[in-house]
Scaffold this active site. Sequence first.
Site, PDB file in Angstrom:
ATOM      1  N   TYR B  37       0.831  -1.204   0.000  1.00 14.87           N
ATOM      2  CA  TYR B  37       0.000   0.000   0.000  1.00 14.87           C
ATOM      3  C   TYR B  37       0.861   1.248   0.000  1.00 14.87           C
ATOM      4  O   TYR B  37       1.898   1.320   0.645  1.00 14.87           O
ATOM      5  CB  TYR B  37      -0.860   0.061   1.263  1.00 14.87           C
ATOM      6  CG  TYR B  37      -1.985  -0.915   1.279  1.00 14.87           C
ATOM      7  CD1 TYR B  37      -2.943  -0.905   0.278  1.00 14.87           C
ATOM      8  CD2 TYR B  37      -2.100  -1.840   2.289  1.00 14.87           C
ATOM      9  CE1 TYR B  37      -3.992  -1.794   0.305  1.00 14.87           C
ATOM     10  CE2 TYR B  37      -3.144  -2.732   2.328  1.00 14.87           C
ATOM     11  CZ  TYR B  37      -4.085  -2.711   1.327  1.00 14.87           C
ATOM     12  OH  TYR B  37      -5.114  -3.587   1.363  1.00 14.87           O
ATOM     13  N   HIS B 193     -13.418   2.554   5.228  1.00 13.08           N
ATOM     14  CA  HIS B 193     -12.147   1.887   4.980  1.00 13.08           C
ATOM     15  C   HIS B 193     -11.729   0.964   6.126  1.00 13.08           C
ATOM     16  O   HIS B 193     -10.651   0.359   6.077  1.00 13.08           O
ATOM     17  CB  HIS B 193     -11.028   2.911   4.748  1.00 13.08           C
ATOM     18  CG  HIS B 193     -11.037   3.480   3.359  1.00 13.08           C
ATOM     19  ND1 HIS B 193     -11.210   4.812   3.096  1.00 13.08           N
ATOM     20  CD2 HIS B 193     -10.913   2.887   2.151  1.00 13.08           C
ATOM     21  CE1 HIS B 193     -11.181   5.025   1.788  1.00 13.08           C
ATOM     22  NE2 HIS B 193     -11.005   3.868   1.185  1.00 13.08           N
ATOM     23  N   ARG B 223      -5.667   7.287  -8.840  1.00 18.45           N
ATOM     24  CA  ARG B 223      -4.804   6.203  -8.393  1.00 18.45           C
ATOM     25  C   ARG B 223      -5.370   4.914  -8.973  1.00 18.45           C
ATOM     26  O   ARG B 223      -6.521   4.863  -9.415  1.00 18.45           O
ATOM     27  CB  ARG B 223      -4.725   6.110  -6.869  1.00 18.45           C
ATOM     28  CG  ARG B 223      -6.013   5.675  -6.212  1.00 18.45           C
ATOM     29  CD  ARG B 223      -5.891   5.653  -4.700  1.00 18.45           C
ATOM     30  NE  ARG B 223      -5.087   4.543  -4.215  1.00 18.45           N
ATOM     31  CZ  ARG B 223      -5.580   3.397  -3.752  1.00 18.45           C
ATOM     32  NH1 ARG B 223      -6.887   3.194  -3.725  1.00 18.45           N
ATOM     33  NH2 ARG B 223      -4.794   2.432  -3.320  1.00 18.45           N
ATOM     34  N   ASN B 225      -6.103   0.804  -8.190  1.00 17.23           N
ATOM     35  CA  ASN B 225      -6.199  -0.229  -7.178  1.00 17.23           C
ATOM     36  C   ASN B 225      -6.483  -1.536  -7.922  1.00 17.23           C
ATOM     37  O   ASN B 225      -6.858  -1.512  -9.091  1.00 17.23           O
ATOM     38  CB  ASN B 225      -7.309   0.096  -6.181  1.00 17.23           C
ATOM     39  CG  ASN B 225      -7.209  -0.745  -4.921  1.00 17.23           C
ATOM     40  OD1 ASN B 225      -6.183  -1.376  -4.669  1.00 17.23           O
ATOM     41  ND2 ASN B 225      -8.275  -0.766  -4.143  1.00 17.23           N
ATOM     42  N   GLU B 265      -8.995  -1.033 -10.787  1.00 19.18           N
ATOM     43  CA  GLU B 265      -9.862   0.135 -10.643  1.00 19.18           C
ATOM     44  C   GLU B 265      -9.059   1.397 -10.916  1.00 19.18           C
ATOM     45  O   GLU B 265      -8.036   1.643 -10.260  1.00 19.18           O
ATOM     46  CB  GLU B 265     -10.422   0.215  -9.219  1.00 19.18           C
ATOM     47  CG  GLU B 265     -11.370  -0.916  -8.888  1.00 19.18           C
ATOM     48  CD  GLU B 265     -11.812  -0.905  -7.426  1.00 19.18           C
ATOM     49  OE1 GLU B 265     -12.709  -1.689  -7.091  1.00 19.18           O
ATOM     50  OE2 GLU B 265     -11.242  -0.116  -6.626  1.00 19.18           O
ATOM     51  N   TYR B 316      -7.073 -10.588   2.316  1.00 18.57           N
ATOM     52  CA  TYR B 316      -7.995  -9.474   2.069  1.00 18.57           C
ATOM     53  C   TYR B 316      -8.486  -9.471   0.623  1.00 18.57           C
ATOM     54  O   TYR B 316      -9.636  -9.165   0.345  1.00 18.57           O
ATOM     55  CB  TYR B 316      -7.301  -8.153   2.408  1.00 18.57           C
ATOM     56  CG  TYR B 316      -8.154  -6.945   2.119  1.00 18.57           C
ATOM     57  CD1 TYR B 316      -9.342  -6.725   2.810  1.00 18.57           C
ATOM     58  CD2 TYR B 316      -7.772  -6.023   1.147  1.00 18.57           C
ATOM     59  CE1 TYR B 316     -10.126  -5.631   2.549  1.00 18.57           C
ATOM     60  CE2 TYR B 316      -8.554  -4.908   0.877  1.00 18.57           C
ATOM     61  CZ  TYR B 316      -9.729  -4.722   1.583  1.00 18.57           C
ATOM     62  OH  TYR B 316     -10.500  -3.630   1.315  1.00 18.57           O
ATOM     63  N   LYS B 317      -7.624  -9.827  -0.287  1.00 20.42           N
ATOM     64  CA  LYS B 317      -8.014  -9.802  -1.688  1.00 20.42           C
ATOM     65  C   LYS B 317      -8.688 -11.124  -2.108  1.00 20.42           C
ATOM     66  O   LYS B 317      -8.939 -11.340  -3.298  1.00 20.42           O
ATOM     67  CB  LYS B 317      -6.811  -9.461  -2.575  1.00 20.42           C
ATOM     68  CG  LYS B 317      -6.343  -8.007  -2.314  1.00 20.42           C
ATOM     69  CD  LYS B 317      -5.422  -7.453  -3.347  1.00 20.42           C
ATOM     70  CE  LYS B 317      -4.923  -6.047  -2.994  1.00 20.42           C
ATOM     71  NZ  LYS B 317      -5.829  -4.960  -3.407  1.00 20.42           N
TER      72      LYS B 317
END
Lengths: 321, 346
Positions: B37, B193, B223, B225, B265, B316-317
């Site tokens: 990140y 978040h 940005r 993602n 994204e 998480y993904k």
Amino acid sequence: MSSTARALAVTVADVIEVTPLVKRFEFVSTDGAPLPPFSGGAHVVVELPDGDHLRRNPYSLMSSPRDLSRYAISVRRDDGGRGGSRYLHEQVVPGMAMTISAPVNLFALDLRARKHLMIAGGIGITPFIAQIHQLSGGGAPFELHYKARSAPLAAYMDDLAARHPGAVHACCSDRGEDLDLDTLLTTQPLGTHLYVCGPERLIAGVTARAAALGWPARHVHVEHFAAPPPGLPFAVRLAASNLSITVRGEQSLLEAIEEAGVDAPYLCRGGACGQCETAVVACDGTLHHHDHWLTDAQRETGDRIMPCVSRFTGRLLTLDR
Amino acid sequence: MTITFRTETFRDDFTFRNSPAGIRRFPFPFHEDGYMYSVNIEPHRPGAPGSVFEHGFDVDEHYVAEMADRALVLAEDPLRCQALPHMDLASWDYLELVMTTKARDYPELFTLETDGDRWHWTNRPLGIDDRFTFGVTSTLPCPPLEYIGRQTQGDHCLLDQRDNNLWMDAGMVTTQADWSLDFDIGMNFFEWHAPVPLAHEMGVFQRAIKFLTSIPQGQPSRRLNWTLTVNPRLDTSPENYPKWGPDKLTVTPDTIGEKMHLRVELQTFWRLPRSNALVFPIRCYLLRFDDLVTIPKWARRMHRVIRDLPPELVTYKGMSRYHPMLVEWLAAHDDGAPTSPGIFPD
């Protein structure tokens, strides 16, 4: 990662004397296109090239957000200030080309409000005029209390009272009038938001009473009109740029940094938005903080400064810029 | 420039494909052979012609099909589009931003004529020709956010700015990577978040909120993602998890190339000047692994990123179940050669 609003090329369309101390300046875009949209409470930063000294002063837009053919600001002449208002009053005439920033809003209406309660002091009336224009197109009701020394010095008071009967209340100290703050703040319907703009004393007084009477902090909004105070000249080392500069007495630290050709971010130039926050590398002297951004703990540590309004006395201030 | 709009689906028979040109313009999100990140925000300035960064709102070969998929989602679940009452002005703000930007950037597809508040909008790919009064919702076939959201690829979040924070107070969300507008509506930046691992401790969100609340009008930022999705499904929502969650069980070494998609994204951030809100469009791009590995630089880098991903991010993904299988499949497409910096193909 910092922001500075982009520049707009404008022409002075009109200069109007509103009171003995206040002039209104109206701008149209030089290329004839509509000006960018904005919301009530927004300000623009006006570039004032006074000889060798380039000042950039923020002024609230007071024209209607629905009329993008021209912007208007009103400026109170302050002979004890650094000279920006004097320059506008004495030098700026219709037809002049000027540069202003795109609008930035740090004093926006909370559109969830069931009612907007506005308290203005003196020239602090200007953002409210734009907000009232915005609310006139539909939305929650508003109530404005406008404090001034005397009716002749209360810019736009008659006009506002005539256009919004019942919603605008004048309060002139020469007539012995005073705001009954406690009654006002204890008789508002649930969901009211309070907005204050004017001298520091007014803002501090109203926010303190509101807090004491149990108003939620999130329902209280203020716009500080913090102009950078003049002071003594001082020496600054810009470590990252490897430059040594001197800040003149009538100049702000931010203006001196810009004059040296060093790019520094900003949005409000009034110590409120936090964009220009700069790390202090070394301080052989005393910092004089005039901002509303740093916390007391941060001031105590002394490791940062807001160069738009704050100053220094001593031998040398070294900044990470 | 002519765009040939594809006829394709993002559900059931999954006929979605990228053309060869569509593969090359895919916004590959990794600028180096690793991922962690960061507040990787940069100015959303016009980029290289033909790239997804060329225009403020990218319109590509999937436009018409994506809008048809959105209509299906909304028909089943109208709560995918919501605007709290105070977000009406921001909704009009966004409609104005999209219409003026698209009419300027794609004059052969979109036209906007204005006479004061009387507007005339033509959207040729979708066969829309409407006249309305700007700011008057009753003159549109549906509320302004829904109207423009049904004509604009990607999800759209309108964030009210108050108290030095941003609030998810309106949105049109049908192509999301497993989050729910209906759940998040009314939350602030830190609340929505909250499920993200590691980033809070790194101070990422504190730095991001300071930047985002200061974005000036006319100076958008962006940005990238990413995540992975099994099958080219746009609507991977919590509401529909029973429909797409079991897809994960279909991933085998033989189906990875066909079924696994890199989902990127392109997130942009714009100040809306009439309301002082922010709009956060989240545009989803999909690229199947078989297509991804046709770009040698991306094949090498994808392997190294997935192989070295911290365990928290693997979880998480949502790739815990097949992570080792993925690494093995990608390793076969990585010859160990060095990669050039930046995201674009060599």
